[in-house]
Design a protein around this motif. Structure first.
Motif, PDB file in Angstrom:
ATOM      1  N   GLN A 143       3.907 -32.598  21.765  1.00  0.00           N
ATOM      2  CA  GLN A 143       5.141 -32.692  21.030  1.00  0.00           C
ATOM      3  C   GLN A 143       6.271 -31.626  21.495  1.00  0.00           C
ATOM      4  OE1 GLN A 143       4.393 -31.394  16.939  1.00  0.00           O
ATOM      5  NE2 GLN A 143       5.218 -33.191  15.924  1.00  0.00           N
ATOM      6  N   GLN A 144       6.224 -31.665  22.880  1.00  0.00           N
ATOM      7  CA  GLN A 144       6.961 -30.552  23.570  1.00  0.00           C
ATOM      8  C   GLN A 144       8.545 -30.914  23.244  1.00  0.00           C
ATOM      9  OE1 GLN A 144       6.727 -30.362  27.749  1.00  0.00           O
ATOM     10  NE2 GLN A 144       8.379 -28.840  28.178  1.00  0.00           N
ATOM     11  N   ALA A 145       8.887 -32.128  23.267  1.00  0.00           N
ATOM     12  CA  ALA A 145      10.080 -32.470  22.814  1.00  0.00           C
ATOM     13  C   ALA A 145      10.610 -32.865  21.700  1.00  0.00           C
ATOM     14  CB  ALA A 145      10.525 -33.679  23.773  1.00  0.00           C
ATOM     15  N   GLU A 146      10.012 -32.213  20.529  1.00  0.00           N
ATOM     16  CA  GLU A 146      10.162 -32.383  19.080  1.00  0.00           C
ATOM     17  C   GLU A 146       9.680 -31.071  18.404  1.00  0.00           C
ATOM     18  OE1 GLU A 146       7.986 -35.522  16.911  1.00  0.00           O
ATOM     19  OE2 GLU A 146       7.355 -36.004  18.937  1.00  0.00           O
ATOM     20  N   LEU A 147      10.379 -30.993  17.018  1.00  0.00           N
ATOM     21  CA  LEU A 147       9.735 -30.107  16.282  1.00  0.00           C
ATOM     22  C   LEU A 147       8.938 -30.836  15.097  1.00  0.00           C
ATOM     23  CD1 LEU A 147      12.899 -27.733  15.975  1.00  0.00           C
ATOM     24  CD2 LEU A 147      10.877 -27.339  17.327  1.00  0.00           C
ATOM     25  N   GLY A 148       7.857 -30.611  14.981  1.00  0.00           N
ATOM     26  CA  GLY A 148       7.287 -31.280  13.966  1.00  0.00           C
ATOM     27  C   GLY A 148       7.011 -30.367  12.526  1.00  0.00           C
ATOM     28  N   ASP A 149       6.575 -30.920  11.614  1.00  0.00           N
ATOM     29  CA  ASP A 149       6.669 -29.927  10.277  1.00  0.00           C
ATOM     30  C   ASP A 149       6.233 -28.594  10.448  1.00  0.00           C
ATOM     31  OD1 ASP A 149       7.373 -32.381   9.310  1.00  0.00           O
ATOM     32  OD2 ASP A 149       5.407 -32.972   8.383  1.00  0.00           O
ATOM     33  N   ASP A 150       5.403 -28.263  11.023  1.00  0.00           N
ATOM     34  CA  ASP A 150       4.706 -26.861  11.110  1.00  0.00           C
ATOM     35  C   ASP A 150       5.967 -26.029  11.938  1.00  0.00           C
ATOM     36  OD1 ASP A 150       2.844 -24.595  10.774  1.00  0.00           O
ATOM     37  OD2 ASP A 150       2.600 -25.084  12.845  1.00  0.00           O
ATOM     38  N   PHE A 154       8.361 -23.039  10.780  1.00  0.00           N
ATOM     39  CA  PHE A 154       8.571 -21.596  11.457  1.00  0.00           C
ATOM     40  C   PHE A 154       9.658 -21.350  11.396  1.00  0.00           C
ATOM     41  CE2 PHE A 154       8.275 -19.354  15.219  1.00  0.00           C
ATOM     42  CZ  PHE A 154       7.750 -18.187  14.939  1.00  0.00           C
ATOM     43  N   VAL A 155      10.483 -22.405  12.243  1.00  0.00           N
ATOM     44  CA  VAL A 155      12.020 -22.181  12.406  1.00  0.00           C
ATOM     45  C   VAL A 155      12.729 -21.652  11.202  1.00  0.00           C
ATOM     46  CG1 VAL A 155      14.215 -23.205  13.267  1.00  0.00           C
ATOM     47  CG2 VAL A 155      11.837 -23.551  14.556  1.00  0.00           C
TER      48      VAL A 155
END
Length: 273
Positions: A143-150, A154-155
């Motif tokens: 998932q390096q090129a996206e931010l998933g739910d978790d 965190f962000v």
């Protein structure tokens, strides 16, 4: 303003003369393992200063380091590949904050460590008096090129009280690749990173650091380090460089990049296609 959505190909599957020279230099120092380095000089809250120097200057610097300096060594390796995907909004809110040198600014990135294939989601915030605060957590490599739910939680939790705009609009914008050696003084809690084979951009729109040059970054808790003083004695001064901002400048977007223009023209090239 739209930006690309797909990750760039890995450009670290080769070695360069500059990387070979850096490896030879840091092999002259005693080794330190990762666990010892992180416990003695993790420095997630620190003052950073960047320099761009020639290999000749780097050699003089390394030769002048005291006996307390060590080089990170993992399974006999001293130079490690990084691929970092930086996230921003479509209108480049985080880039513009750096451009305008706002007191409150941040970067969000996912960093992949090439040799181990491990990934970390990292958030770097500028704090009081220019102090950098870094917070991070593990991130799925696929998932390096996206931010998933978790990752999004965190962000949001990390930046929620720090910025006004929502963080849900963050998208991948720039990929930085480099090889890095890390040196540390375990007595003074100082670190020095040495980056070579640096590329900044996306896909075919990239800038590359010129051969024979490296980017140095000194990291110390609250004052100028011994290395900063040594570099000053060698005639070097901190360089106005942000790898992320250099990457944005390579994209050909209609945004200013004046603060980094001289650095780009002096030290970076467009690679042949």
């Amino acid at each position: 303003m739209s930006v690309a959505r797909e990750p760039t190909a890995d450009t670290l599957a080769w070695s360069s003369p500059t990387a070979a020279a850096v490896t030879t230099m840091v092999q002259t120092l005693p080794a330190v393992d990762l666990a010892t380095l992180e416990s003695a000089a993790g420095l997630l809250t620190r003052v950073d200063r960047k320099y761009i120097v020639t290999l000749a200057t780097l050699e003089r610097l390394v030769q002048g380091l005291g006996e307390e300096w060590r080089a990170l060594d993992i399974d006999g390796r001293r130079l490690f590949g990084y691929t970092s995907t930086y996230f921003d909004t479509d209108d480049l809110v985080t880039y513009r904050a750096h451009l305008q040198r706002r007191r409150k600014r941040y970067k969000v990135r996912v960093r992949r460590y090439t040799e181990s294939e491990q990934c970390m989601l990292e958030i770097k915030r500028k704090g009081l008096r220019g102090v950098t605060v870094k917070e991070r957590q593990p991130h799925p490599a696929w998932q390096q090129a996206e931010l998933g739910d978790d990752a999004q939680r965190f962000v949001t939790d990390t930046l929620g009280a720090y910025i006004a705009q929502p963080t849900s609009a963050l998208r991948p914008v720039v990929v930085i690749t480099n090889r890095r050696a890390t040196l540390a003084s375990l007595t003074s809690r100082s670190r020095l990173t040495i980056d070579t084979d640096l590329t900044c951009g996306w896909g075919e729109r990239i800038l590359t650091l010129r051969s024979g040059h490296v980017v140095l970054e000194t990291k110390v808790e609250d004052h100028a380090s011994t290395v900063d003083r040594m570099l000053r004695s060698l005639g070097e001064r901190p360089a106005p460089i942000s790898k992320y901002c250099v990457g944005v400048a390579s994209l050909g977007l209609d945004v200013p990049h004046n603060p980094w223009g001289r650095t780009i023209s002096r030290y970076f090239d467009n690679p042949p296609t």
